[in-house]
Design a protein around this motif. Structure first.
Motif, PDB file in Angstrom:
ATOM      1  N   ARG A  72       0.858  -1.194   0.000  1.00  0.00           N
ATOM      2  CA  ARG A  72       0.000   0.000   0.000  1.00  0.00           C
ATOM      3  C   ARG A  72       0.888   1.235   0.000  1.00  0.00           C
ATOM      4  O   ARG A  72       1.806   1.342   0.806  1.00  0.00           O
ATOM      5  N   ASP A  73       0.619   2.154  -0.898  1.00  0.00           N
ATOM      6  CA  ASP A  73       1.384   3.410  -0.942  1.00  0.00           C
ATOM      7  C   ASP A  73       1.136   4.167   0.358  1.00  0.00           C
ATOM      8  O   ASP A  73      -0.016   4.437   0.706  1.00  0.00           O
ATOM      9  N   SER A 125      -0.794   7.760  -0.597  1.00  0.00           N
ATOM     10  CA  SER A 125      -2.120   7.773  -1.225  1.00  0.00           C
ATOM     11  C   SER A 125      -3.066   6.764  -0.596  1.00  0.00           C
ATOM     12  O   SER A 125      -4.281   6.923  -0.651  1.00  0.00           O
ATOM     13  N   ASN A 159      -3.444   3.766  -1.704  1.00  0.00           N
ATOM     14  CA  ASN A 159      -3.808   2.789  -2.736  1.00  0.00           C
ATOM     15  C   ASN A 159      -2.652   1.819  -2.961  1.00  0.00           C
ATOM     16  O   ASN A 159      -1.540   2.038  -2.492  1.00  0.00           O
ATOM     17  N   ASP A 160      -2.927   0.757  -3.738  1.00  0.00           N
ATOM     18  CA  ASP A 160      -1.836  -0.151  -4.087  1.00  0.00           C
ATOM     19  C   ASP A 160      -0.929   0.527  -5.110  1.00  0.00           C
ATOM     20  O   ASP A 160      -1.331   1.452  -5.806  1.00  0.00           O
ATOM     21  N   LYS A 161       0.318   0.056  -5.199  1.00  0.00           N
ATOM     22  CA  LYS A 161       1.300   0.668  -6.087  1.00  0.00           C
ATOM     23  C   LYS A 161       1.342   0.033  -7.468  1.00  0.00           C
ATOM     24  O   LYS A 161       2.075   0.495  -8.338  1.00  0.00           O
ATOM     25  N   VAL A 215       7.999  -1.260  -9.750  1.00  0.00           N
ATOM     26  CA  VAL A 215       7.615  -0.244  -8.768  1.00  0.00           C
ATOM     27  C   VAL A 215       7.548  -0.800  -7.347  1.00  0.00           C
ATOM     28  O   VAL A 215       7.047  -0.148  -6.446  1.00  0.00           O
ATOM     29  N   ALA A 224       5.704  -3.153  -6.015  1.00  0.00           N
ATOM     30  CA  ALA A 224       4.309  -3.186  -5.569  1.00  0.00           C
ATOM     31  C   ALA A 224       3.920  -4.500  -4.923  1.00  0.00           C
ATOM     32  O   ALA A 224       2.888  -4.591  -4.278  1.00  0.00           O
ATOM     33  N   THR A 266      12.269   3.741 -10.820  1.00  0.00           N
ATOM     34  CA  THR A 266      11.457   3.608  -9.607  1.00  0.00           C
ATOM     35  C   THR A 266      12.052   2.579  -8.648  1.00  0.00           C
ATOM     36  O   THR A 266      11.976   2.738  -7.434  1.00  0.00           O
ATOM     37  N   GLN A 278      13.552   3.328  -4.807  1.00  0.00           N
ATOM     38  CA  GLN A 278      12.677   2.784  -3.760  1.00  0.00           C
ATOM     39  C   GLN A 278      13.341   2.905  -2.391  1.00  0.00           C
ATOM     40  O   GLN A 278      14.430   2.409  -2.170  1.00  0.00           O
ATOM     41  N   ILE A 307       9.684   1.689   3.339  1.00  0.00           N
ATOM     42  CA  ILE A 307       8.307   2.171   3.455  1.00  0.00           C
ATOM     43  C   ILE A 307       7.960   2.404   4.919  1.00  0.00           C
ATOM     44  O   ILE A 307       8.138   1.514   5.748  1.00  0.00           O
ATOM     45  N   VAL A 316       1.156   3.637   7.143  1.00  0.00           N
ATOM     46  CA  VAL A 316       0.194   2.676   6.600  1.00  0.00           C
ATOM     47  C   VAL A 316      -0.899   2.387   7.622  1.00  0.00           C
ATOM     48  O   VAL A 316      -2.080   2.351   7.302  1.00  0.00           O
TER      49      VAL A 316
END
Length: 199
Positions: free
Chosen positions: A54-55, A58, A60-62, A113, A115, A173, A177, A180, A185
């Motif tokens: 999860r970003d 945002s 949302n998923d990446k 990315v 994700a 990307t 990275q 995170i 989150v």
């Protein structure tokens, strides 16, 4: 028959050797872990339950729907449903059949990315096959559950930037990275729950 073999049979030498080994092991340090009251330390990079990252900004998923994970998967257990809207590829659903997965982490390495991740969570058995088929919502929930339990504030999977590959060959990307922030989150998840409770 030789003399040594006769003496072994008469004096039961082999049996006494076996009993001596048993006695030695009886007083040695135990190697068995009494699960679930005791748990083995899971090392970072362990390949466990699948999750869509999860970003942290945002929520949302990446995933960008590039299909690299499905292309590289040797067991063909990843299926992506996507559609193009307003000149942008949107992932409608992302399905992983964990019962077919061989946990090679090629999908994690191939993702440009970062994700997708195989989390360090290994406790997810199921009595039915449907419990091991993860759709997009379940994959995001897996990430949220993992983020709550992870013992550090930040997370970085070692397969996002695999060793042995020249970093100049990675997509931009992937090179950029950063770890995170998991606390963010958890905050996003709390905000989403608060909004759904209020409506």
């Amino acid at each position: 028959m030789r003399v040594g073999e006769i003496l072994n049979k008469v004096f039961l030498i082999e049996i006494f050797k076996g009993l001596a080994l048993t006695l030695r092991m009886l007083f040695s340090k135990t190697v068995t872990i009494q699960y679930p009251s005791q748990r083995r330390k899971v090392h970072e990079g362990f390949r466990g339950r699948h999750a869509l990252v999860r970003d942290p900004f945002s929520g949302n998923d990446k995933c960008i729907g590039c299909m690299r994970c499905t292309t590289v998967c040797p067991s063909k257990c990843i299926h992506i449903k996507r559609e193009k809207t307003e000149n942008k590829m949107v992932v409608i659903d992302y399905i992983i059949d964990a019962s077919r997965c061989i946990y090679c982490a090629y999908c994690v390495e191939a993702c440009p990315v970062c994700a997708l991740v195989l989390t360090e969570d290994y406790e997810y058995s199921s009595y039915r096959r449907e419990g091991l088929v993860f759709n997009k919502e379940k994959l995001l929930k897996n990430w949220d559950d993992f983020a709550k339990r992870w013992h550090k504030d930040f997370y970085f999977n070692k397969f996002w930037q695999p060793p042995g590959i020249d970093p100049s060959r990675w997509p931009k990307t992937k090179r950029e990275q950063a770890p995170i922030p998991l606390k963010r989150v958890v905050e996003i998840k709390r905000e989403v729950n608060d909004e759904s409770d209020g409506s």
